[in-house]
Design a protein around this motif. Sequence first.
Motif, mmCIF file in Angstrom:
data_model
loop_
_atom_site.group_PDB
_atom_site.id
_atom_site.type_symbol
_atom_site.label_atom_id
_atom_site.label_comp_id
_atom_site.label_asym_id
_atom_site.label_seq_id
_atom_site.Cartn_x
_atom_site.Cartn_y
_atom_site.Cartn_z
ATOM 1 N N ILE A 1 -5.963 7.091 -5.762
ATOM 2 C CA ILE A 1 -5.292 5.707 -6.044
ATOM 3 C C ILE A 1 -4.570 5.175 -4.873
ATOM 4 N N LEU A 2 -3.936 6.265 -4.188
ATOM 5 C CA LEU A 2 -3.148 5.757 -2.812
ATOM 6 C C LEU A 2 -4.289 5.357 -1.798
ATOM 7 N N ASP A 3 -5.253 5.761 -1.720
ATOM 8 C CA ASP A 3 -6.380 5.616 -0.885
ATOM 9 C C ASP A 3 -6.782 4.002 -1.057
ATOM 10 N N PHE A 4 -7.193 3.976 -2.559
ATOM 11 C CA PHE A 4 -7.308 2.375 -2.762
ATOM 12 C C PHE A 4 -6.333 1.505 -2.482
ATOM 13 N N ALA A 5 -5.184 1.799 -2.551
ATOM 14 C CA ALA A 5 -4.311 0.760 -2.242
ATOM 15 C C ALA A 5 -3.907 0.428 -0.892
ATOM 16 N N SER A 6 -4.172 1.816 0.140
ATOM 17 C CA SER A 6 -4.188 1.570 1.398
ATOM 18 C C SER A 6 -5.349 0.687 2.000
ATOM 19 N N HIS A 7 -6.260 0.366 1.250
ATOM 20 C CA HIS A 7 -7.199 -0.594 1.733
ATOM 21 C C HIS A 7 -7.388 -1.875 1.337
ATOM 22 N N LEU A 8 -6.372 -2.147 0.494
ATOM 23 C CA LEU A 8 -6.451 -3.564 -0.105
ATOM 24 C C LEU A 8 -5.966 -4.587 1.125
ATOM 25 N N PHE A 9 -6.072 -5.541 1.222
ATOM 26 C CA PHE A 9 -5.811 -6.594 2.291
ATOM 27 C C PHE A 9 -4.525 -7.401 1.568
ATOM 28 N N SER A 10 -3.518 -7.338 2.476
ATOM 29 C CA SER A 10 -2.149 -8.257 2.255
ATOM 30 C C SER A 10 -2.425 -9.658 2.480
ATOM 31 N N ILE A 11 -1.557 -10.378 1.704
ATOM 32 C CA ILE A 11 -1.783 -12.081 2.010
ATOM 33 C C ILE A 11 -0.913 -12.005 3.489
ATOM 34 N N ASP A 12 -1.261 -12.828 4.269
ATOM 35 C CA ASP A 12 -0.763 -12.922 5.714
ATOM 36 C C ASP A 12 -0.681 -11.783 6.302
ATOM 37 N N ASN A 13 -1.493 -10.704 6.249
ATOM 38 C CA ASN A 13 -1.454 -9.402 6.896
ATOM 39 C C ASN A 13 0.070 -8.582 6.753
ATOM 40 N N GLN A 14 0.759 -8.961 5.578
ATOM 41 C CA GLN A 14 2.019 -8.326 5.277
ATOM 42 C C GLN A 14 1.836 -6.869 5.462
ATOM 43 N N LYS A 15 2.887 -6.161 5.904
ATOM 44 C CA LYS A 15 3.176 -4.775 6.040
ATOM 45 C C LYS A 15 3.555 -4.159 4.636
ATOM 46 N N VAL A 16 2.741 -3.272 3.961
ATOM 47 C CA VAL A 16 3.357 -2.693 2.710
ATOM 48 C C VAL A 16 3.212 -1.022 2.891
ATOM 49 N N SER A 17 3.857 -0.252 1.791
ATOM 50 C CA SER A 17 3.392 1.036 1.565
ATOM 51 C C SER A 17 3.880 1.439 0.046
ATOM 52 N N TYR A 18 3.229 2.417 -0.159
ATOM 53 C CA TYR A 18 3.214 2.813 -1.699
ATOM 54 C C TYR A 18 3.732 4.397 -1.673
ATOM 55 N N ARG A 19 4.591 4.510 -2.781
ATOM 56 C CA ARG A 19 4.987 5.906 -3.060
ATOM 57 C C ARG A 19 4.797 6.108 -4.368
ATOM 58 N N ILE A 20 4.163 7.357 -4.991
ATOM 59 C CA ILE A 20 4.140 7.677 -6.479
ATOM 60 C C ILE A 20 5.372 8.526 -6.602
ATOM 61 N N ALA A 21 6.133 8.468 -7.716
ATOM 62 C CA ALA A 21 7.010 9.476 -8.051
ATOM 63 C C ALA A 21 6.810 9.820 -9.392
ATOM 64 N N GLU A 22 7.011 10.992 -9.709
ATOM 65 C CA GLU A 22 6.750 11.939 -11.255
ATOM 66 C C GLU A 22 8.138 11.613 -12.043
ATOM 67 N N ARG A 23 7.764 11.496 -13.210
ATOM 68 C CA ARG A 23 8.961 11.256 -14.297
ATOM 69 C C ARG A 23 9.950 12.435 -13.952
ATOM 70 N N ALA A 24 9.387 13.755 -13.830
ATOM 71 C CA ALA A 24 10.139 14.656 -14.011
ATOM 72 C C ALA A 24 11.356 14.571 -12.813
ATOM 73 N N GLN A 25 10.959 13.821 -11.913
ATOM 74 C CA GLN A 25 11.952 13.650 -10.534
ATOM 75 C C GLN A 25 13.094 12.820 -10.789
ATOM 76 N N GLN A 26 12.739 12.081 -12.096
ATOM 77 C CA GLN A 26 13.995 10.869 -12.393
ATOM 78 C C GLN A 26 14.924 11.510 -12.934
ATOM 79 N N LYS A 27 16.228 11.582 -12.693
ATOM 80 C CA LYS A 27 17.205 11.836 -13.774
ATOM 81 C C LYS A 27 17.490 10.665 -14.750
ATOM 82 N N ARG A 28 17.466 9.582 -14.198
ATOM 83 C CA ARG A 28 17.786 8.644 -15.382
ATOM 84 C C ARG A 28 17.237 7.318 -14.863
#
Length: 250
Positions: A29-56
């Motif tokens: 999923i992250l690899d697919f996201a990393s190969h997408l083209f942004s509008i105007d070549n904007q810089k982006v990054s992605y993070r995946i969090a697990e539900r167990a990591q979220q206290k609230r």
Amino acid sequence: MDLYEAVYVRKSVRSYRKEPVEEKLRERILDFASHLFSIDNQKVSYRIAERAQQKRLPGFFSVQAPYYLTIYSEICDRYEENAGYLMQQIALYLYTKGLGCCFLGTVICPPEEAGDMVPVITLAFGWPKTRNLCRDREKASRLSMKELCTIKEPAPEEIMEALRAARLAPSSYNNQPWRFVVYQNRVHIFYHCKKEGPDRLKRVDMGIMLANLLLISEKLWLETELVRLENIAEQEVKNNRYFMTVRFLK
């Protein structure tokens, strides 16, 4: 099923099984996201969090999902629209893998830092409880094409089909802020907003819609060009604000 087909039938999922998504699939999923083209070549990054990591979870309408994918972006012109444009393609990709997902109104940040980038939008995802991930496009709760489009000069059927795909895009509170003015091979796109300007979620929504429009244009072999016409941007249109123009090239 591919992304093009998913445009028409994907629906939001808000109930998930506790079964984990395999690490290899999350990496894909992250690899697919990393190969997408942004509008105007904007810089982006992605993070995946697990539900167990979220206290609230923030927000009254938060979805309890096993995973949350957040997009981070540099702050620049139209960065929120770009985030929606990219995340909609990821949502469609998740659907093709049998995963359910839905956009959240609040941002859920994983514990890692993202440098100077800011979190923009979060996608909840996981294995759905329901077996039926498809919706009937004819029963989608959307405004009619007549309400969304003003036809100044009739366009070819392929362009109208791309607009029908854009119509099906999800949006916050199903507000559907997009409006189209059609001149044959040109489509001027506007935010529909009664306030001075669109809020953050409406700007993300416009990017989601643009992903649908451009994906189906690609499927139909329509070459497109995104432009901003200052003569239109300077015009005052009641309850509408100019977004961009899509030119369909021959």
